[in-house]
Write a protein that holds these residues in place. Structure first.
Motif, PDB file in Angstrom:
ATOM      1  N   UNK A 270       0.408   3.791  -3.222  1.00  0.00           N
ATOM      2  CA  UNK A 270      -0.728   3.350  -2.428  1.00  0.00           C
ATOM      3  C   UNK A 270      -0.338   3.336  -0.964  1.00  0.00           C
ATOM      4  N   UNK A 271      -1.327   3.153  -0.116  1.00  0.00           N
ATOM      5  CA  UNK A 271      -1.009   3.026   1.303  1.00  0.00           C
ATOM      6  C   UNK A 271      -0.421   1.656   1.559  1.00  0.00           C
ATOM      7  N   UNK A 272       0.175   1.408   2.700  1.00  0.00           N
ATOM      8  CA  UNK A 272       0.474   2.416   3.718  1.00  0.00           C
ATOM      9  C   UNK A 272       1.595   3.346   3.277  1.00  0.00           C
ATOM     10  N   UNK A 273       1.652   4.443   3.908  1.00  0.00           N
ATOM     11  CA  UNK A 273       2.552   5.525   3.532  1.00  0.00           C
ATOM     12  C   UNK A 273       3.971   5.006   3.363  1.00  0.00           C
TER      13      UNK A 273
END
Lengths: 686, 159
Positions: B156-159
């Motif tokens: 999932x985000x954030x990267x």
């Protein structure tokens, strides 16, 4: 104030109508502001708009909205009389009307969300009144139409004329078409009167005043030419009249009468009635009637229903493929069946096209809103910026159109706030003082490409890098970052280069939200910037809901769908064509004297397959606007229409699109096929 | 009326809280909070998508919706093994998205109150341990509870 459930459908219409009217209003104002004057048409249009809003909001009992609309209407009433008066107020008027328009928009939004509109516009109204009095000259003389509020009370029969009589007529309950009956009555009475005015005025041209007549009766101000009895007699004899009364004390009519009063005031010599305001909320005026006439034959539809329709069409297409391509039919000779199947296919195609076209809306609406934002920001930031829009007629799906409004706003704000410099600075740098933001949309190969570019200062990679370092966002040595990756930092949450938080930007949420919103509709955002020359945001949005014609290709156990639009031809190596290997070892196909690069699908996607010899498989030649290449698959399975589904959002982090896959689709047998994207295939594998 | 529905919804949520679906990978028993789980389905044809980490087996067609599938064994850094008739896909809802988890075998739904659950020891390095929210001992059986947020964090985000 709760909304009566029976008003629900009307509320929807009210919201829809008012919103579109306000959008039109903005458009006109922007245009007028550019030319610094109002044309007669514009003034009339604004007057009508405000009048309609006033009327309908009063009917819905949103007094805040209607009184404000009324105040704006007053100002334009003065302008309509004498447009040169604009000179005395100028810019101030535009600002104020824009503010009023914003106020109305937020109120209508709140009506939409909560069914209530409670904000108090009195401050704004006071300003508008002030403005109106300036426009009328310092001392608002009796000769000028008074901008007094709607509830100025009564509208007495013009005083000084004791012969005037006011008669209130009620029609029979449920006799219908009250407006026409009123008109008939009026024309009958006209013969008997020297002077006759009715409230509502001109009932025949506006059917919406029926309810008003039912509620308040038809008010007649008349001066009989003979005796009053003749008139009364005539009324008594008219059909469908329930009751009538002669309103004796005109100075104290009921509140209802006041509400219904004075639509005709706009047309009357103002001097005769200093106290009469062009007030009446729900009653109609000639202006409103005119607005009614230009209504197009449009139907507004709930979007959820459209979505459902689209889904259904998708299902029909899938099940049609399931029926026609049913394995049980294989080997049977079914001439008639296939004929009917073709017919069905033709119809579903048509159905699809129609449904798709219903959902398509031009981008110009969104672009228009941006004009407004640029205008407001110019004022607040003391910058001079021109917004140039191109390709506003590009059509996109409604859902996409809605999803991109906010991102655009953020990006334009960013460009204006961070990008474009102040005029002085621009002049120093040898740029024209007037900045320029370009908003351009194009439809390229099934993708909408929208660019937002400014000619401002551009992004400073050094500053971005420093900021990223401070925030601990770096994941590899600084020297390894490309410019593009550095620009990418601004799309991370909480990343802002502006040192101070301003009204417009600087909190560092903007670009992150922009990216997320765009990804929701399957779009991508990339940034290009040149220090000192400007920044360009490039948005690519696929037509996610599209149904495409595709060729099914088998590679090992996988099935891929290649959109037919990108296929140039398919052939077997044995048909001609020759494998050539260049010095790097990359393979090419020589076809009629031309060399095309060869892409082996099983190789790039890492799929196990028996078919690796070019002679055994099939070669598809694909093209986009720039390039041509050949792809190699095991077998051609046939043609099918498929409904494009985006990849699950969960996989958004992985750039599957860069691999040359644009989405997936569910085949007739329930299995999933991946859709090849010729554009990316061509650009990523050379 | 709206208050009532709200209460019902809250009750339903409270019902799910503290209850775990247990499943096996080899002989180890894992648990996932029931709150996250939408359904359990049998193994079905999975369409491989190139370019993803190995633990992504691909996507499946779940009644017209396309959902990605993760092999828990691979995600936990263990050997892959052939699927059999006990292999299941647990559909999990995370951040409004659906993901399927392939597990060897689904065991049971058990209630665990806070007293039963202990924080995992800080052993550090091993893959898998960092996904745990707690370790519980239910009727003599050790259950390793997976923290869904942590489990999917890298995807999932954030990267």
């Amino acid at each position: 104030m709760a909304i009566d459930p029976s008003m629900e459908p009307m509320l929807e219409v009210f919201i829809y109508e008012s919103t579109s009217l306000l959008e039109q209003l903005d458009e006109i104002l922007l245009e007028a502001e550019k030319s610094k004057s109002f044309s007669d048409d514009n003034i009339n249009e604004i007057f009508r708009t405000m009048h309609t809003i006033k009327g309908s909001s009063a009917m819905m009992e949103f007094t805040g909205i209607s009184t404000l609309a009324h105040a704006v209407e007053d100002v334009f009433f003065i302008l309509r009389e004498d447009s040169s008066r604009l000179g005395s107020v100028g810019e101030q008027l535009f600002d104020l009307v824009f503010q009023a328009s914003d106020f109305l928009k937020t109120e209508i939004e709140s009506v939409q969300n909560s069914g209530e509109a409670n904000k108090d516009p009195s401050a704004m109204i006071a300003e508008l009144k002030h403005l109106a009095s300036i426009m009328r000259g310092e001392a608002p003389a009796a000769a000028a139409p008074d901008a007094a509020p709607a509830d100025a009370g009564s509208q007495p029969p013009p005083s000084g004329d004791p012969d005037m009589v006011r008669i209130r007529v009620f029609f029979e309950d449920g006799c219908q078409m009250e407006n026409i009956r009123a008109f008939m009555l009026i024309s009958q009475l006209k013969e008997l009167c020297d002077k006759l005015e009715s409230i509502p005025a001109n009932p025949e041209s506006d059917s919406t005043c029926c309810s008003e007549i039912i509620k308040n009766g038809l008010l007649l101000d008349l001066k009989p030419s003979g005796s009053l009895d003749d008139v009364i007699h005539s009324i008594e004899n008219a059909v469908n009249i329930k009751t009538y009364e002669i309103v004796e004390d005109a100075a104290a009519p009921s509140a209802k009468a006041a509400e219904a009063s004075a639509p005709a005031a706009g047309g009357e010599p103002a001097a005769a009635k200093p106290a009469a305001a062009p007030a009446s909320p729900a009653a109609s005026t000639p202006a409103a009637a005119a607005a009614g006439k230009v209504k197009q034959s449009l139907v507004s539809v709930n979007q959820a229903k459209l979505d459902q329709l689209m889904d259904l069409v998708g299902e029909i297409v899938t099940s049609e493929s399931m029926v026609v391509g049913n394995p049980e039919l294989r080997g049977l000779k079914l001439d008639n069946f296939h004929k009917s199947a073709r017919e069905l296919r033709k119809l579903t195609d048509e159905l699809q096209d129609v449904v798709m076209s219903i959902r398509m809306v031009p981008l110009s609406g969104v672009f228009q809103r941006m004009n407004r934002i640029v205008r407001d920001m110019c004022k607040k930031l003391d910058k001079d910026v021109d917004l140039v829009t191109e390709g506003g007629d590009t059509e996109v799906d409604k859902t996409i159109n809605e999803a991109i409004g906010d991102p655009f706003m953020h990006m334009i704000r960013n460009s204006m706030d961070h990008g474009i410099e102040l005029p002085e600075v621009r002049l120093q740098k040898g740029k024209p003082a007037k900045g320029r933001v370009t908003l351009a949309a194009k439809n390229i190969g099934g993708e909408i490409v929208i660019t937002i570019s400014d000619d401002g200062q551009g992004l400073d990679t050094a500053v971005l890098m420093k900021k990223a370092r401070e925030n601990g966002l770096l994941t590899k040595p600084e020297s390894e970052y490309t410019d593009k990756e550095i620009f990418g930092f601004i799309m991370l949450p909480g990343f802002s280069t502006n040192k101070e938080v301003t009204e417009f930007s600087g909190r560092g949420v903007g670009m992150d939200v922009v990216r997320q919103n765009l990804e929701k509709v399957g779009g991508t955002l990339s940034i290009d910037s040149k220090r000192g020359e400007g920044t360009t945001f490039i948005i690519k949005i696929p037509l996610t809901l599209a149904i495409v014609d595709g060729m099914e290709l088998a590679v090992g156990n996988s099935v891929f769908t290649l959109p037919i639009t990108s296929i140039k031809q398919s052939f077997k190596l044995s048909d001609g064509g020759q494998l050539v290997t260049d010095t790097d070892g990359s393979e090419m196909i020589m076809l009629r004297g031309q060399c095309y690069p060869l892409i082996r699908l099983h190789q790039i996607f890492g799929i196990d397959t028996q078919v690796t010899d070019l002679a055994d498989g099939i070669i598809m030649q694909i093209e986009n606007s720039e390039k041509v290449a050949c792809i190699f698959a095991d077998e051609l399975l046939g043609e099918q229409q498929v409904v494009v589904k985006p990849f699950p959002k969960f996989l958004a982090k992985y750039e599957i699109k860069q691999m040359g896959l644009s989405g997936c689709t569910i085949l007739g047998d329930g299995s999933i096929s991946l859709i090849l994207d010729a554009n990316n295939l061509l650009s990523s594998y050379r | 009326m709206s208050i009532d529905t709200k209460n019902v919804a809250e009750d339903a949520l409270a019902d799910l809280r503290g209850r775990y679906l247990t499943f096996f990978i080899d002989n180890t028993c894992y648990g996932i909070e029931l709150l996250y789980i939408s359904e359990i389905i049998g193994i079905q044809p999975i369409t491989h998508i190139p370019g993803l980490p190995a633990y992504f087996k691909g996507i499946i067609n779940l009644r017209g919706k396309v959902a990605p599938i993760i092999d828990v064994r691979l995600k936990l850094g263990q050997e892959e093994r052939a699927y059999d008739d006990k292999t299941c896909i647990i559909m999990v809802n995370i951040s409004d998205m659906q993901v399927g988890l392939i597990v060897d075998m689904v065991a049971d739904v058990v209630s665990m109150d806070d007293a039963l659950r202990n924080p995992p020891p800080d052993s550090g390095a091993r893959t898998g341990d960092r996904y745990l929210s707690s370790i519980a001992n239910v009727a003599g059986k050790v259950v390793l509870n997976i923290d869904c947020e942590k489990f999917f964090q890298s995807d999932l985000r954030p990267y």
